[in-house]
Design an enzyme around this catalytic site. Structure first.
Site, PDB file in Angstrom:
ATOM      1  CB  SER A 261       3.184  -8.310   4.173  1.00  8.97           C
ATOM      2  OG  SER A 261       1.843  -7.906   4.097  1.00  8.97           O
ATOM      3  CE  LYS A 262       6.734  -1.305   5.038  1.00 10.36           C
ATOM      4  NZ  LYS A 262       7.269  -0.007   4.754  1.00 10.36           N
ATOM      5  NE  ARG A 263       0.417  -6.192   0.302  1.00 16.61           N
ATOM      6  CZ  ARG A 263       1.668  -5.891  -0.004  1.00 16.61           C
ATOM      7  NH1 ARG A 263       2.016  -4.651  -0.165  1.00 16.61           N
ATOM      8  NH2 ARG A 263       2.561  -6.836  -0.156  1.00 16.61           N
ATOM      9  CB  VAL A 267       0.987  -2.889  10.135  1.00 19.01           C
ATOM     10  CG1 VAL A 267       0.802  -4.381  10.168  1.00 19.01           C
ATOM     11  CG2 VAL A 267       0.512  -2.305   8.828  1.00 19.01           C
TER      12      VAL A 267
END
Ligand code: GLU
Length: 491
Positions: A261-263, A267
């Site tokens: 995930s982006k979190r 990233v």
């Protein structure tokens, strides 16, 4: 079959980078852009950079700039875009609203789209009801066939509305360059919202219009978009647009195979950039996220990738994001750098020190002494800080080799000081010969009794380069000063 789709109807190959400037350039998106680049370059195609900023609330100019800066740093180039212009601009969706409006009006006139006045709370209640009955939630078509009179009355009352596209129940099939035959059943979709108002188109609609008007032949994007593809194909059909060929890249997975995930952690490309990953390493790493040449070879520069890449070798299954691999590649490219270019790359990470106290040649020696240990450029700061500070801070306990007590450490340092104060030559090689011979004299059991306390006195660290390298760089005066500082710590 795939070959036919790559050279599709002998059309010119044109792909697009289509980032949404709602945050920093995410590594997953950068991988998509890289694969578009490789695909276009491999087949002699053109690349369009299109900024998808229809979400005005979340889009920001600074992110557009960051995307452009990071792509430039990575060495990924495009032929048309907001910064370089081109025949099919403007290349920011926010500057194309009139164009979308024309096509929205066309769909409304042809009754392929309609105004929907349903209230969000009613839609939510229906969704919950559908879910509670085990049904997949979808719009029930309430406003599909409203009379013109009702529509006019709603507008007269300023009832809020959206524009929905009629999705007819059928099977949408397409051949994906990576996933091969793909089929979606549209009966599960319901009529989709394509615009909030005539001036506020949404993603699926704007993309279809732009892909057509910008003569895009191939859409290469992440698999997270695959469910949008049937919607976009239906919109192309409704608007009488040419077909596009799709390639959906595998999802990125964490090492435990969960979806990335982006979190999760660092990233953004800019984070890797700031932390001292080299663009060569990141390019190489991203290319291997879903593609491999079918051999053991894992080192590829961008130009080698252009030669060796083929879309047929992109895998369907998720691509595991393995940071250790990135570190390995980064180490490799760091070691490939010449001393002067590596020093230039490292200097920004030493900005808080007065690096100018050393000559350029000596700075190169410092960096070279640590080249093998660098995983990323930013490591240089903690590894070499002791060269730049006046007084070292460390616990005197680490001066002792094995069971040595204060008195023995002091004797050892005293021996080193005496040796070094009369050393004829102060270069690494001569110092090594001299000190190794002295170590043997000092304690024949192990050279550590002499060399360990000396190395710690010079570096203030348990792990460092050899005392010979450090002494050469520090020079006689500083070397002797540090030994005396160390001795004064001992009782
Ligand atoms: N703007 C979309 C995104 O950033 C990409 C759209 C597309 O490739 O169709 O995810």
């Amino acid at each position: 079959m795939l070959k036919k789709l790559i050279k599709f109807k002998n059309k010119e190959i044109r792909v697009r980078f289509a980032p949404s400037p709602t945050g920093p350039l995410h590594i997953g998106n950068a991988r998509t852009l890289l694969f578009n680049y490789l695909f276009a370059k491999k087949y002699g195609g053109q690349i369009v950079l299109r900024i998808e900023d229809t979400d005005t609330q979340r889009s920001e100019l600074r992110w557009i700039q960051e995307i452009i800066d990071e792509l430039t740093w990575l060495g990924i180039e495009w032929d048309e875009g907001p910064d370089v212009g081109g025949k099919f601009g403007p290349y920011k969706q926010s500057q194309r609203l009139d164009i979308y409006k024309g096509y929205l009006e066309k769909l409304l006139q042809e009754k392929k789209a309609y105004y929907c006045f349903c209230l969000p709370e009613d839609l939510e209640a229906k969704r919950q009801d559908q879910q509670s009955r085990g049904l997949a939630p979808k719009y029930d078509g309430m406003c599909r066939d409203l009379l013109q009179k009702t529509i006019d009355q709603n507008f007269a009352k300023d009832t809020p509305s959206v524009i929905r596209f009629k999705i007819h129940e059928k099977k949408v099939k397409f051949t994906d360059l990576i996933r091969q035959e793909v089929e979606f059943d549209t009966s599960l979709m319901g009529d989709i919202i394509i615009a909030k108002t005539l001036n506020e188109p949404l993603y699926n609609f704007a993309v279809v219009v732009d892909d057509f008007l910008m003569h895009i032949s191939h859409v290469v994007r992440g698999e997270d978009h695959i469910s949008n593809t049937p919607r976009q194909i239906l919109l192309q059909e409704a608007l009488g647009f040419d077909k596009v060929i799709y390639a959906h890249l595998p999802l990125l997975l964490n090492p435990d195979k969960s979806k990335m995930s982006k979190r999760a952690g660092d990233v953004a490309v800019s984070d890797y950039h700031k932390n001292g990953y080299l663009s060569e390493a990141l390019i190489n790493f991203m290319a291997l996220l879903g593609w491999n040449p079918g051999t053991d070879k894992d080192i590829f520069t961008l130009s080698q990738l252009v030669k060796e890449f083929s879309i047929e070798k992109v895998q369907k299954s998720g691509a595991v994001f393995n940071l250790q691999k990135l570190d390995y590649l980064n180490g490799y490219y760091i070691r490939e750098k010449s001393p002067s270019s590596l020093t230039k790359l490292c200097l920004p990470y030493l900005a808080e020190f007065n690096a100018q106290q050393y000559s350029p040649k000596t700075l190169e020696k410092i960096i070279e002494a640590y080249k093998a240990r660098l995983k990323k450029l930013s490591d240089i700061k903690d590894l070499t800080d002791f060269f730049f500070v006046e007084k070292l801070q460390y616990d005197k306990k680490i001066l002792a080799w094995k069971e040595m007590g204060d008195r023995e450490v002091k004797a050892s340092l005293d021996h080193s000081a005496k040796t070094l104060s009369v050393a004829k030559k102060f270069d690494k090689k001569s110092l090594e010969e001299l000190l190794v011979a002295e170590a043997q004299k000092f304690n024949s059991k192990n050279r550590g009794y002499l060399l360990w306390p000396l190395r710690v006195a010079l570096s203030g660290k348990e792990a460092s380069a050899s005392p010979f390298e450090i002494a050469e760089i520090l020079g006689r005066e500083k070397t002797l000063q540090r030994i005396s500082d160390a001795m004064s710590k001992l009782s």
